[in-house]
Structures are given as C-alpha cells and as structure tokens.
Design a protein around this motif. Sequence first.
Motif, short mmCIF file in Angstrom:
data_model
loop_
_atom_site.label_atom_id
_atom_site.label_comp_id
_atom_site.label_asym_id
_atom_site.label_seq_id
_atom_site.Cartn_x
_atom_site.Cartn_y
_atom_site.Cartn_z
N LYS A 142 4.13 -1.32 -13.12
CA LYS A 142 4.32 0.13 -13.01
C LYS A 142 3.02 0.82 -12.59
N ARG A 143 1.94 0.45 -13.27
CA ARG A 143 0.64 1.07 -12.95
C ARG A 143 0.20 0.69 -11.53
N PHE A 144 0.45 -0.57 -11.16
CA PHE A 144 0.03 -1.03 -9.83
C PHE A 144 0.75 -0.24 -8.74
N ARG A 145 2.06 -0.08 -8.88
CA ARG A 145 2.82 0.63 -7.84
C ARG A 145 2.34 2.07 -7.73
N SER A 146 2.01 2.67 -8.88
CA SER A 146 1.57 4.06 -8.88
C SER A 146 0.19 4.22 -8.24
N GLU A 147 -0.77 3.41 -8.68
CA GLU A 147 -2.15 3.58 -8.21
C GLU A 147 -2.37 3.04 -6.80
N ALA A 148 -1.58 2.01 -6.42
CA ALA A 148 -1.68 1.48 -5.06
C ALA A 148 -0.93 2.37 -4.07
N LYS A 149 -0.14 3.31 -4.63
CA LYS A 149 0.65 4.26 -3.82
C LYS A 149 1.55 3.55 -2.80
N LEU A 150 2.16 2.46 -3.25
CA LEU A 150 3.04 1.70 -2.36
C LEU A 150 4.30 2.48 -2.01
N TYR A 151 4.62 3.50 -2.82
CA TYR A 151 5.80 4.32 -2.50
C TYR A 151 5.63 5.07 -1.18
N LYS A 152 4.38 5.18 -0.72
CA LYS A 152 4.15 5.84 0.57
C LYS A 152 4.46 4.91 1.75
N ILE A 153 4.57 3.60 1.44
CA ILE A 153 4.94 2.63 2.48
C ILE A 153 6.11 1.82 1.92
N PRO A 154 7.27 2.46 1.69
CA PRO A 154 8.38 1.78 1.05
C PRO A 154 8.90 0.62 1.88
N VAL A 155 9.22 -0.48 1.19
CA VAL A 155 9.75 -1.63 1.92
C VAL A 155 10.55 -2.52 0.97
N SER A 156 11.63 -3.06 1.49
CA SER A 156 12.46 -4.03 0.79
C SER A 156 13.34 -4.67 1.85
N SER A 157 14.04 -5.72 1.48
CA SER A 157 14.95 -6.33 2.45
C SER A 157 15.99 -5.31 2.90
N ALA A 158 16.42 -4.45 1.97
CA ALA A 158 17.41 -3.43 2.30
C ALA A 158 16.86 -2.42 3.31
N SER A 159 15.62 -1.96 3.09
CA SER A 159 15.05 -0.96 4.00
C SER A 159 14.78 -1.55 5.38
N ILE A 160 14.37 -2.83 5.43
CA ILE A 160 14.11 -3.48 6.72
C ILE A 160 15.41 -3.62 7.51
N VAL A 161 16.47 -4.06 6.83
CA VAL A 161 17.76 -4.22 7.51
C VAL A 161 18.27 -2.86 8.00
N ALA A 162 18.14 -1.85 7.15
CA ALA A 162 18.58 -0.51 7.55
C ALA A 162 17.82 -0.04 8.80
N LYS A 163 16.52 -0.32 8.82
CA LYS A 163 15.70 0.07 9.98
C LYS A 163 16.17 -0.66 11.25
N GLU A 164 16.53 -1.93 11.11
CA GLU A 164 17.01 -2.71 12.26
C GLU A 164 18.36 -2.17 12.75
N ILE A 165 19.21 -1.78 11.82
CA ILE A 165 20.51 -1.20 12.20
C ILE A 165 20.30 0.06 13.02
N ILE A 166 19.41 0.91 12.54
CA ILE A 166 19.13 2.17 13.24
C ILE A 166 18.49 1.89 14.60
#
Length: 398
Positions: A142-166
């Motif tokens: 939890k702390r890592f995700r918050s301090e590394a601010k990874l939410y600003k570069i969201p990524v998952s298999s779902a988001s990658i597939v969605a991007k490919e569809i678009i």
Amino acid sequence: MIQMIGIKGCCPIEIREKLSIMVYKEKDALENMMKVSKEAVIINTCNRTEIYLNSNNEDEIEIESIFNLLEWDERYIEHVFKINGYNSVKHLMEVCSGFHSKILGEDQILGQVKRSYRVSLECNTIRNSLQRLFQTAIACGKRFRSEAKLYKIPVSSASIVAKEIIKENKKHIMLIGFGEVGKRIYKYINNFEFSKLLIVVREPNKVYLNDPRVKVISYSEKNEFIKDIDIIVSCTSAPHIVIYKDEVKDIPITIFDLSIPRDVDPKIEALDYIKLYNIDDISKMDKYNKDKRKTQMEDCRYIIEDHIKEYMNWERLRGLAPLFKEISSSSDNIYKERLKSYNRKKYTKDNEELVEVLLKSTSDYYLHRAMEILKEEKLKGSERQCQAIIEKIFLLKN
C-alpha cells in the motif's frame, strides 16, 4: 522457519498451467500444506503459484513433498524454486510492490495477495509468523503504490488489452467471463465508441449493465454470435478450454487469452487468419510505460527495506516473549506481597506513612537487586555492558 516455493519466472505458459491450483481447490491445498507445516498461505493467480510455509522446525520442507501433496507431476520439478528466511520475506515484499509481476508494477497483485491472506484466515492456516509477515507485506504494498505514485501510470493485463482494443478500433467485442478482470476491461473500454459488447457468463440473469451496447449471453449461445465478432477477450477461471479451434474456423479475429490454465485451444495458433495473444504475449506490450514505472519503482526500494527491517526485528524480538512473561510474573508477585502487607497493617498504622514505606520498599527492592548484579559483573570484569543497561533502565543518562 519461513519458506517459499514458487514457479520460476522463465517457466513457459504450458508448464505454468500444469502447476496452477484451481480456485475451488485452494482450501484443500491449504489443508494438505498443514501436513508438513504449522502455517500456510498460497498466492494463486493467472501468473504465479507461490506457497508460503512456516515449518514445524528448522528443517527444510522438501519440494518433492509439496508435489506429492498437490498431486503435481514431478517431471516439472525443475521449473520450481525454493527460498528460505530473509529471502522469502524480501520476495513477498517485492511481490506486493509489483516487482515480480509479468507486467511490472501492475495494480492487481496487492488485491490478490489480500485475497490469499483472507482465504488462509478462513481456513485457519495462518496465525503467527506468517500472519505478521503478510500484514507487513500488505502494508508495504500500500505504501509503495502511494509513494511511488504508480497510479499515475496505471497498468494491468486488463488495461493493456483495453488499449489494444481501442488502438485496433474494433467495434464488435466478445468478453468471456465477467469476474474481476472482465469488469476491469469493461470499465476501461466503456468510453470507447464500440458498437456491440457480448458478455458470456454461466448465469446471464446475474449480470445487469445499463448500457444498450451490451448483451449478456450464456456459454451455449456464444457460437451463434462469434462470426460477427472482431475481438474476443477470454478471462475465466475455468479448468478447461472454452474456445475450440472448430468454433473460430474461417473467422478472421483477434483473441486475447488472459487465463491460466488457458481458455483458448493452443491449436488456434496455427490459424494464420487469427491473432492470438496469451498472458505472456500481453505482458510484453506497453514497453514505454514499463520503463517509466521501473525508474519510479527503483527509486522507492527503501520502502521495501523499511518493511523487511520491521518484520525481521519483530521476529527477533519474539524470542524475548517468554522472558517478558517471567519478568511480568515476578513483578506481580512483588506488588501482591506489598498489597498483602498494606491490608494487614492499614488499620494499625498511619495510612500515608504506611504507603510511603511500602512504595519505598518496592523501589528499594529493584535498586538493591540492580546494585548486586552490577557488583557481580564488576568482579567478573564485564560490568561495562551491564552498567549501560542499568543506566538506561533507571534513566540515568539521556
């Protein structure tokens, strides 16, 4: 001793699916692990199977024992590794922070670890060291995700597939399975101008979306619509294939298979008019964002080190618990003796004077004991460390 048995990162998908544990078998697998361990947690996702154990003694649990208990084929034992102690702790902290995900820094793993922890609690296979380890690791993630601010570069298999569809600008989509991953994909493509989305599930009456572009159908209906589909995304937890070669024959289509075991018949790869991507192929996409995430994550490794130190210190201090209990018991005996003395004398003496005498005798007891110990250590020539400890206890020096 904490031990972890996992599948090597280089293990091909066709072997990984042989070493996966179906969701409905997880609780049985945990019960089997308790035959060789006093605690057990299994992290079981589409990309990893990791078994964390706290053995009954300092002896290492043999990988062969785990294969036998899970009824895995020992021919695949070379694809499995085992780590112990500090390395197990470090590995779990890194897992929760996204370092060992196929898609570096992806945001699903922390939720998956939480789920694994909850399942172990339900099965009563976690209670001491592993419980504290997973609590610390989840806090680390939890702390890592918050301090590394990874939410600003969201990524998952779902988001990658969605991007490919678009990116491919396909308008007719079939989504097989509507669990956590399926819902994420729908969320990501929701604002995309697609014409039709068919969601295939076992019980269509349990899925309702207020979206005129969406039609929910059963598995038995899926083949009626495949010929009109541009893209299929399959993300079920089925233990068997759900898309066979004959079902897509002569249909030019793109298929994304996000499941382990695979949902899609591997024979489909031989069809040159079909583009088939499995979870390993998907993880290699999106290189630009991966490089950005890697830089930010490496800059925040200190968070992992903090939590490793926190857990290892807790583990070391656990050895003092029996001594603390004895000290507390000794202290209780001293105070009870003084209380008895007070109750005997409270009607025969001035109460204020009596309380003062008893309080003084209590403090003198510890004072005289400390002096006696220091004298003994002085005579042994080892008073320096003893003196430093006594000075701390009696707050003699800042």
